[in-house]
Design a protein around this motif. Structure first.
Motif, PDB file in Angstrom:
ATOM      1  N   ASP A 279      -2.952   2.868 -10.893  1.00 16.03           N
ATOM      2  CA  ASP A 279      -1.959   1.789 -10.938  1.00 16.03           C
ATOM      3  C   ASP A 279      -2.321   0.638  -9.998  1.00 16.03           C
ATOM      4  O   ASP A 279      -1.634  -0.391  -9.990  1.00 16.03           O
ATOM      5  CB  ASP A 279      -0.576   2.328 -10.557  1.00 16.03           C
ATOM      6  CG  ASP A 279      -0.050   3.357 -11.534  1.00 16.03           C
ATOM      7  OD1 ASP A 279       0.506   4.377 -11.077  1.00 16.03           O
ATOM      8  OD2 ASP A 279      -0.198   3.145 -12.753  1.00 16.03           O
ATOM      9  N   THR A 280      -3.367   0.807  -9.224  1.00 18.72           N
ATOM     10  CA  THR A 280      -3.794  -0.251  -8.315  1.00 18.72           C
ATOM     11  C   THR A 280      -4.170  -1.500  -9.102  1.00 18.72           C
ATOM     12  O   THR A 280      -5.020  -1.452  -9.999  1.00 18.72           O
ATOM     13  CB  THR A 280      -4.992   0.218  -7.481  1.00 18.72           C
ATOM     14  OG1 THR A 280      -4.578   1.287  -6.636  1.00 18.72           O
ATOM     15  CG2 THR A 280      -5.544  -0.921  -6.631  1.00 18.72           C
TER      16      THR A 280
ATOM     17  N   GLY B 207      -6.156  -4.946 -12.924  1.00 16.54           N
ATOM     18  CA  GLY B 207      -6.874  -4.163 -11.950  1.00 16.54           C
ATOM     19  C   GLY B 207      -8.286  -4.680 -11.757  1.00 16.54           C
ATOM     20  O   GLY B 207      -8.754  -5.522 -12.535  1.00 16.54           O
TER      21      GLY B 207
ATOM     22  N   GLN C 208       0.168  -7.662  -4.997  1.00 11.18           N
ATOM     23  CA  GLN C 208      -0.853  -6.606  -4.987  1.00 11.18           C
ATOM     24  C   GLN C 208      -0.208  -5.245  -4.756  1.00 11.18           C
ATOM     25  O   GLN C 208       0.570  -5.060  -3.805  1.00 11.18           O
ATOM     26  CB  GLN C 208      -1.879  -6.872  -3.876  1.00 11.18           C
ATOM     27  CG  GLN C 208      -2.905  -5.771  -3.700  1.00 11.18           C
ATOM     28  CD  GLN C 208      -3.897  -5.703  -4.838  1.00 11.18           C
ATOM     29  OE1 GLN C 208      -4.468  -6.707  -5.257  1.00 11.18           O
ATOM     30  NE2 GLN C 208      -4.128  -4.495  -5.368  1.00 11.18           N
ATOM     31  N   VAL C 209      -0.561  -4.323  -5.605  1.00  8.98           N
ATOM     32  CA  VAL C 209      -0.155  -2.923  -5.448  1.00  8.98           C
ATOM     33  C   VAL C 209      -1.421  -2.098  -5.267  1.00  8.98           C
ATOM     34  O   VAL C 209      -2.315  -2.146  -6.118  1.00  8.98           O
ATOM     35  CB  VAL C 209       0.642  -2.425  -6.664  1.00  8.98           C
ATOM     36  CG1 VAL C 209       0.877  -0.924  -6.570  1.00  8.98           C
ATOM     37  CG2 VAL C 209       1.968  -3.174  -6.777  1.00  8.98           C
ATOM     38  N   THR C 210      -1.480  -1.366  -4.178  1.00  9.66           N
ATOM     39  CA  THR C 210      -2.626  -0.505  -3.909  1.00  9.66           C
ATOM     40  C   THR C 210      -2.130   0.914  -3.691  1.00  9.66           C
ATOM     41  O   THR C 210      -1.284   1.152  -2.822  1.00  9.66           O
ATOM     42  CB  THR C 210      -3.395  -0.984  -2.677  1.00  9.66           C
ATOM     43  OG1 THR C 210      -3.815  -2.339  -2.865  1.00  9.66           O
ATOM     44  CG2 THR C 210      -4.621  -0.107  -2.433  1.00  9.66           C
ATOM     45  N   VAL C 211      -2.644   1.814  -4.509  1.00  3.99           N
ATOM     46  CA  VAL C 211      -2.259   3.224  -4.411  1.00  3.99           C
ATOM     47  C   VAL C 211      -3.470   3.993  -3.908  1.00  3.99           C
ATOM     48  O   VAL C 211      -4.471   4.128  -4.606  1.00  3.99           O
ATOM     49  CB  VAL C 211      -1.787   3.778  -5.757  1.00  3.99           C
ATOM     50  CG1 VAL C 211      -1.285   5.212  -5.593  1.00  3.99           C
ATOM     51  CG2 VAL C 211      -0.709   2.885  -6.351  1.00  3.99           C
ATOM     52  N   SER C 212      -3.346   4.484  -2.694  1.00  2.87           N
ATOM     53  CA  SER C 212      -4.490   5.143  -2.069  1.00  2.87           C
ATOM     54  C   SER C 212      -4.006   6.050  -0.949  1.00  2.87           C
ATOM     55  O   SER C 212      -3.022   5.750  -0.271  1.00  2.87           O
ATOM     56  CB  SER C 212      -5.456   4.100  -1.508  1.00  2.87           C
ATOM     57  OG  SER C 212      -6.507   4.726  -0.800  1.00  2.87           O
TER      58      SER C 212
ATOM     59  N   LEU D  70       0.852  -1.182   0.000  1.00  5.44           N
ATOM     60  CA  LEU D  70       0.000   0.000   0.000  1.00  5.44           C
ATOM     61  C   LEU D  70       0.891   1.235   0.000  1.00  5.44           C
ATOM     62  O   LEU D  70       1.799   1.358   0.833  1.00  5.44           O
ATOM     63  CB  LEU D  70      -0.895  -0.001   1.237  1.00  5.44           C
ATOM     64  CG  LEU D  70      -1.732   1.254   1.486  1.00  5.44           C
ATOM     65  CD1 LEU D  70      -2.744   1.448   0.356  1.00  5.44           C
ATOM     66  CD2 LEU D  70      -2.443   1.158   2.828  1.00  5.44           C
TER      67      LEU D  70
ATOM     68  N   PRO E 234      -3.508   6.299  -8.321  1.00  7.80           N
ATOM     69  CA  PRO E 234      -4.555   5.328  -7.937  1.00  7.80           C
ATOM     70  C   PRO E 234      -4.893   4.353  -9.064  1.00  7.80           C
ATOM     71  O   PRO E 234      -5.226   3.196  -8.787  1.00  7.80           O
ATOM     72  CB  PRO E 234      -5.740   6.230  -7.593  1.00  7.80           C
ATOM     73  CG  PRO E 234      -5.109   7.501  -7.133  1.00  7.80           C
ATOM     74  CD  PRO E 234      -3.890   7.679  -7.983  1.00  7.80           C
TER      75      PRO E 234
ATOM     76  N   ARG F   5      -0.308  -6.393 -15.412  1.00  5.01           N
ATOM     77  CA  ARG F   5      -1.142  -6.100 -14.251  1.00  5.01           C
ATOM     78  C   ARG F   5      -2.608  -6.314 -14.595  1.00  5.01           C
ATOM     79  O   ARG F   5      -3.004  -6.228 -15.761  1.00  5.01           O
ATOM     80  CB  ARG F   5      -0.920  -4.668 -13.762  1.00  5.01           C
ATOM     81  CG  ARG F   5      -1.430  -3.589 -14.696  1.00  5.01           C
ATOM     82  CD  ARG F   5      -1.046  -2.211 -14.165  1.00  5.01           C
ATOM     83  NE  ARG F   5      -1.526  -1.139 -15.049  1.00  5.01           N
ATOM     84  CZ  ARG F   5      -1.203   0.133 -14.897  1.00  5.01           C
ATOM     85  NH1 ARG F   5      -0.397   0.509 -13.891  1.00  5.01           N
ATOM     86  NH2 ARG F   5      -1.676   1.049 -15.724  1.00  5.01           N
TER      87      ARG F   5
END
Length: 120
Positions: free
Chosen positions: A91-92, A40, A115-119, A11, A89, A38
Motif C-alpha cells: 500500500d506504500t 507507488g 505519502q503513505v509508507t507501510v514498513s 509511516l 507494504p 495512488r
C-alpha cells in the motif's frame, strides 16, 4: 482554480491504520463522484476507491483494497476520507483524491498528494 489538499499520510507498520482526508475548494463538491487514487514507486496511478454523488449510496473498491479500505464523504464540509486498515507494504504510495473519473468538471489538476509508507 479548484484546489484539492490531501492529508493524513505517514509511516505505519504493517497491520496498522491511517485515515486520509481530502479538502476540496469547490462549491459543487456534492455533485461529483469522487475517488482516491495512488501511485507507488515505479507504478502508474491507480484508483483504490470511489464514491457516488450526491449521497454515498454506492462505493467501489479495487480488489487489492476491498475489505480493508473505506471511502466516505462529508458534502457539508467538502471533505473526502479514506479509512485504511490492515495496511500492507504494497500500500506504500502517494495518495491523491480527484473526481471519478479523474479531471472531470472543475477538477482540472491533481493535488500534491499525501505519502503513505507501510514498513516495519
Amino acid at each position: 482554480q479548484v484546489q484539492l489538499v490531501e492529508s493524513g499520510g505517514g509511516l505505519v507498520q504493517p497491520g496498522g491504520s491511517l485515515r486520509l482526508s481530502c479538502a476540496a475548494s469547490v462549491n459543487v463538491f456534492a455533485l461529483y463522484a469522487m475517488g482516491w487514487y495512488r501511485q507507488g514507486p515505479g507504478n502508474q496511478r491507480e484508483m483504490v476507491a470511489s464514491i457516488t454523488a450526491p449521497n454515498d449510496g454506492f462505493r467501489k473498491y479495487a480488489d487489492s483494497t476491498k475489505g480493508r479500505f473505506t471511502i466516505s464523504r462529508d458534502n457539508s464540509k467538502k471533505m473526502l476520507y479514506l479509512q485504511m486498515n490492515n495496511l500492507e507494504p504494497e500500500d506504500t504510495a502517494v495518495y491523491f483524491c480527484n473526481s471519478d473519473p479523474p479531471l472531470r468538471g472543475p477538477y482540472k489538476s491533481w493535488g500534491l498528494g499525501t505519502q503513505v509508507t507501510v514498513s516495519s
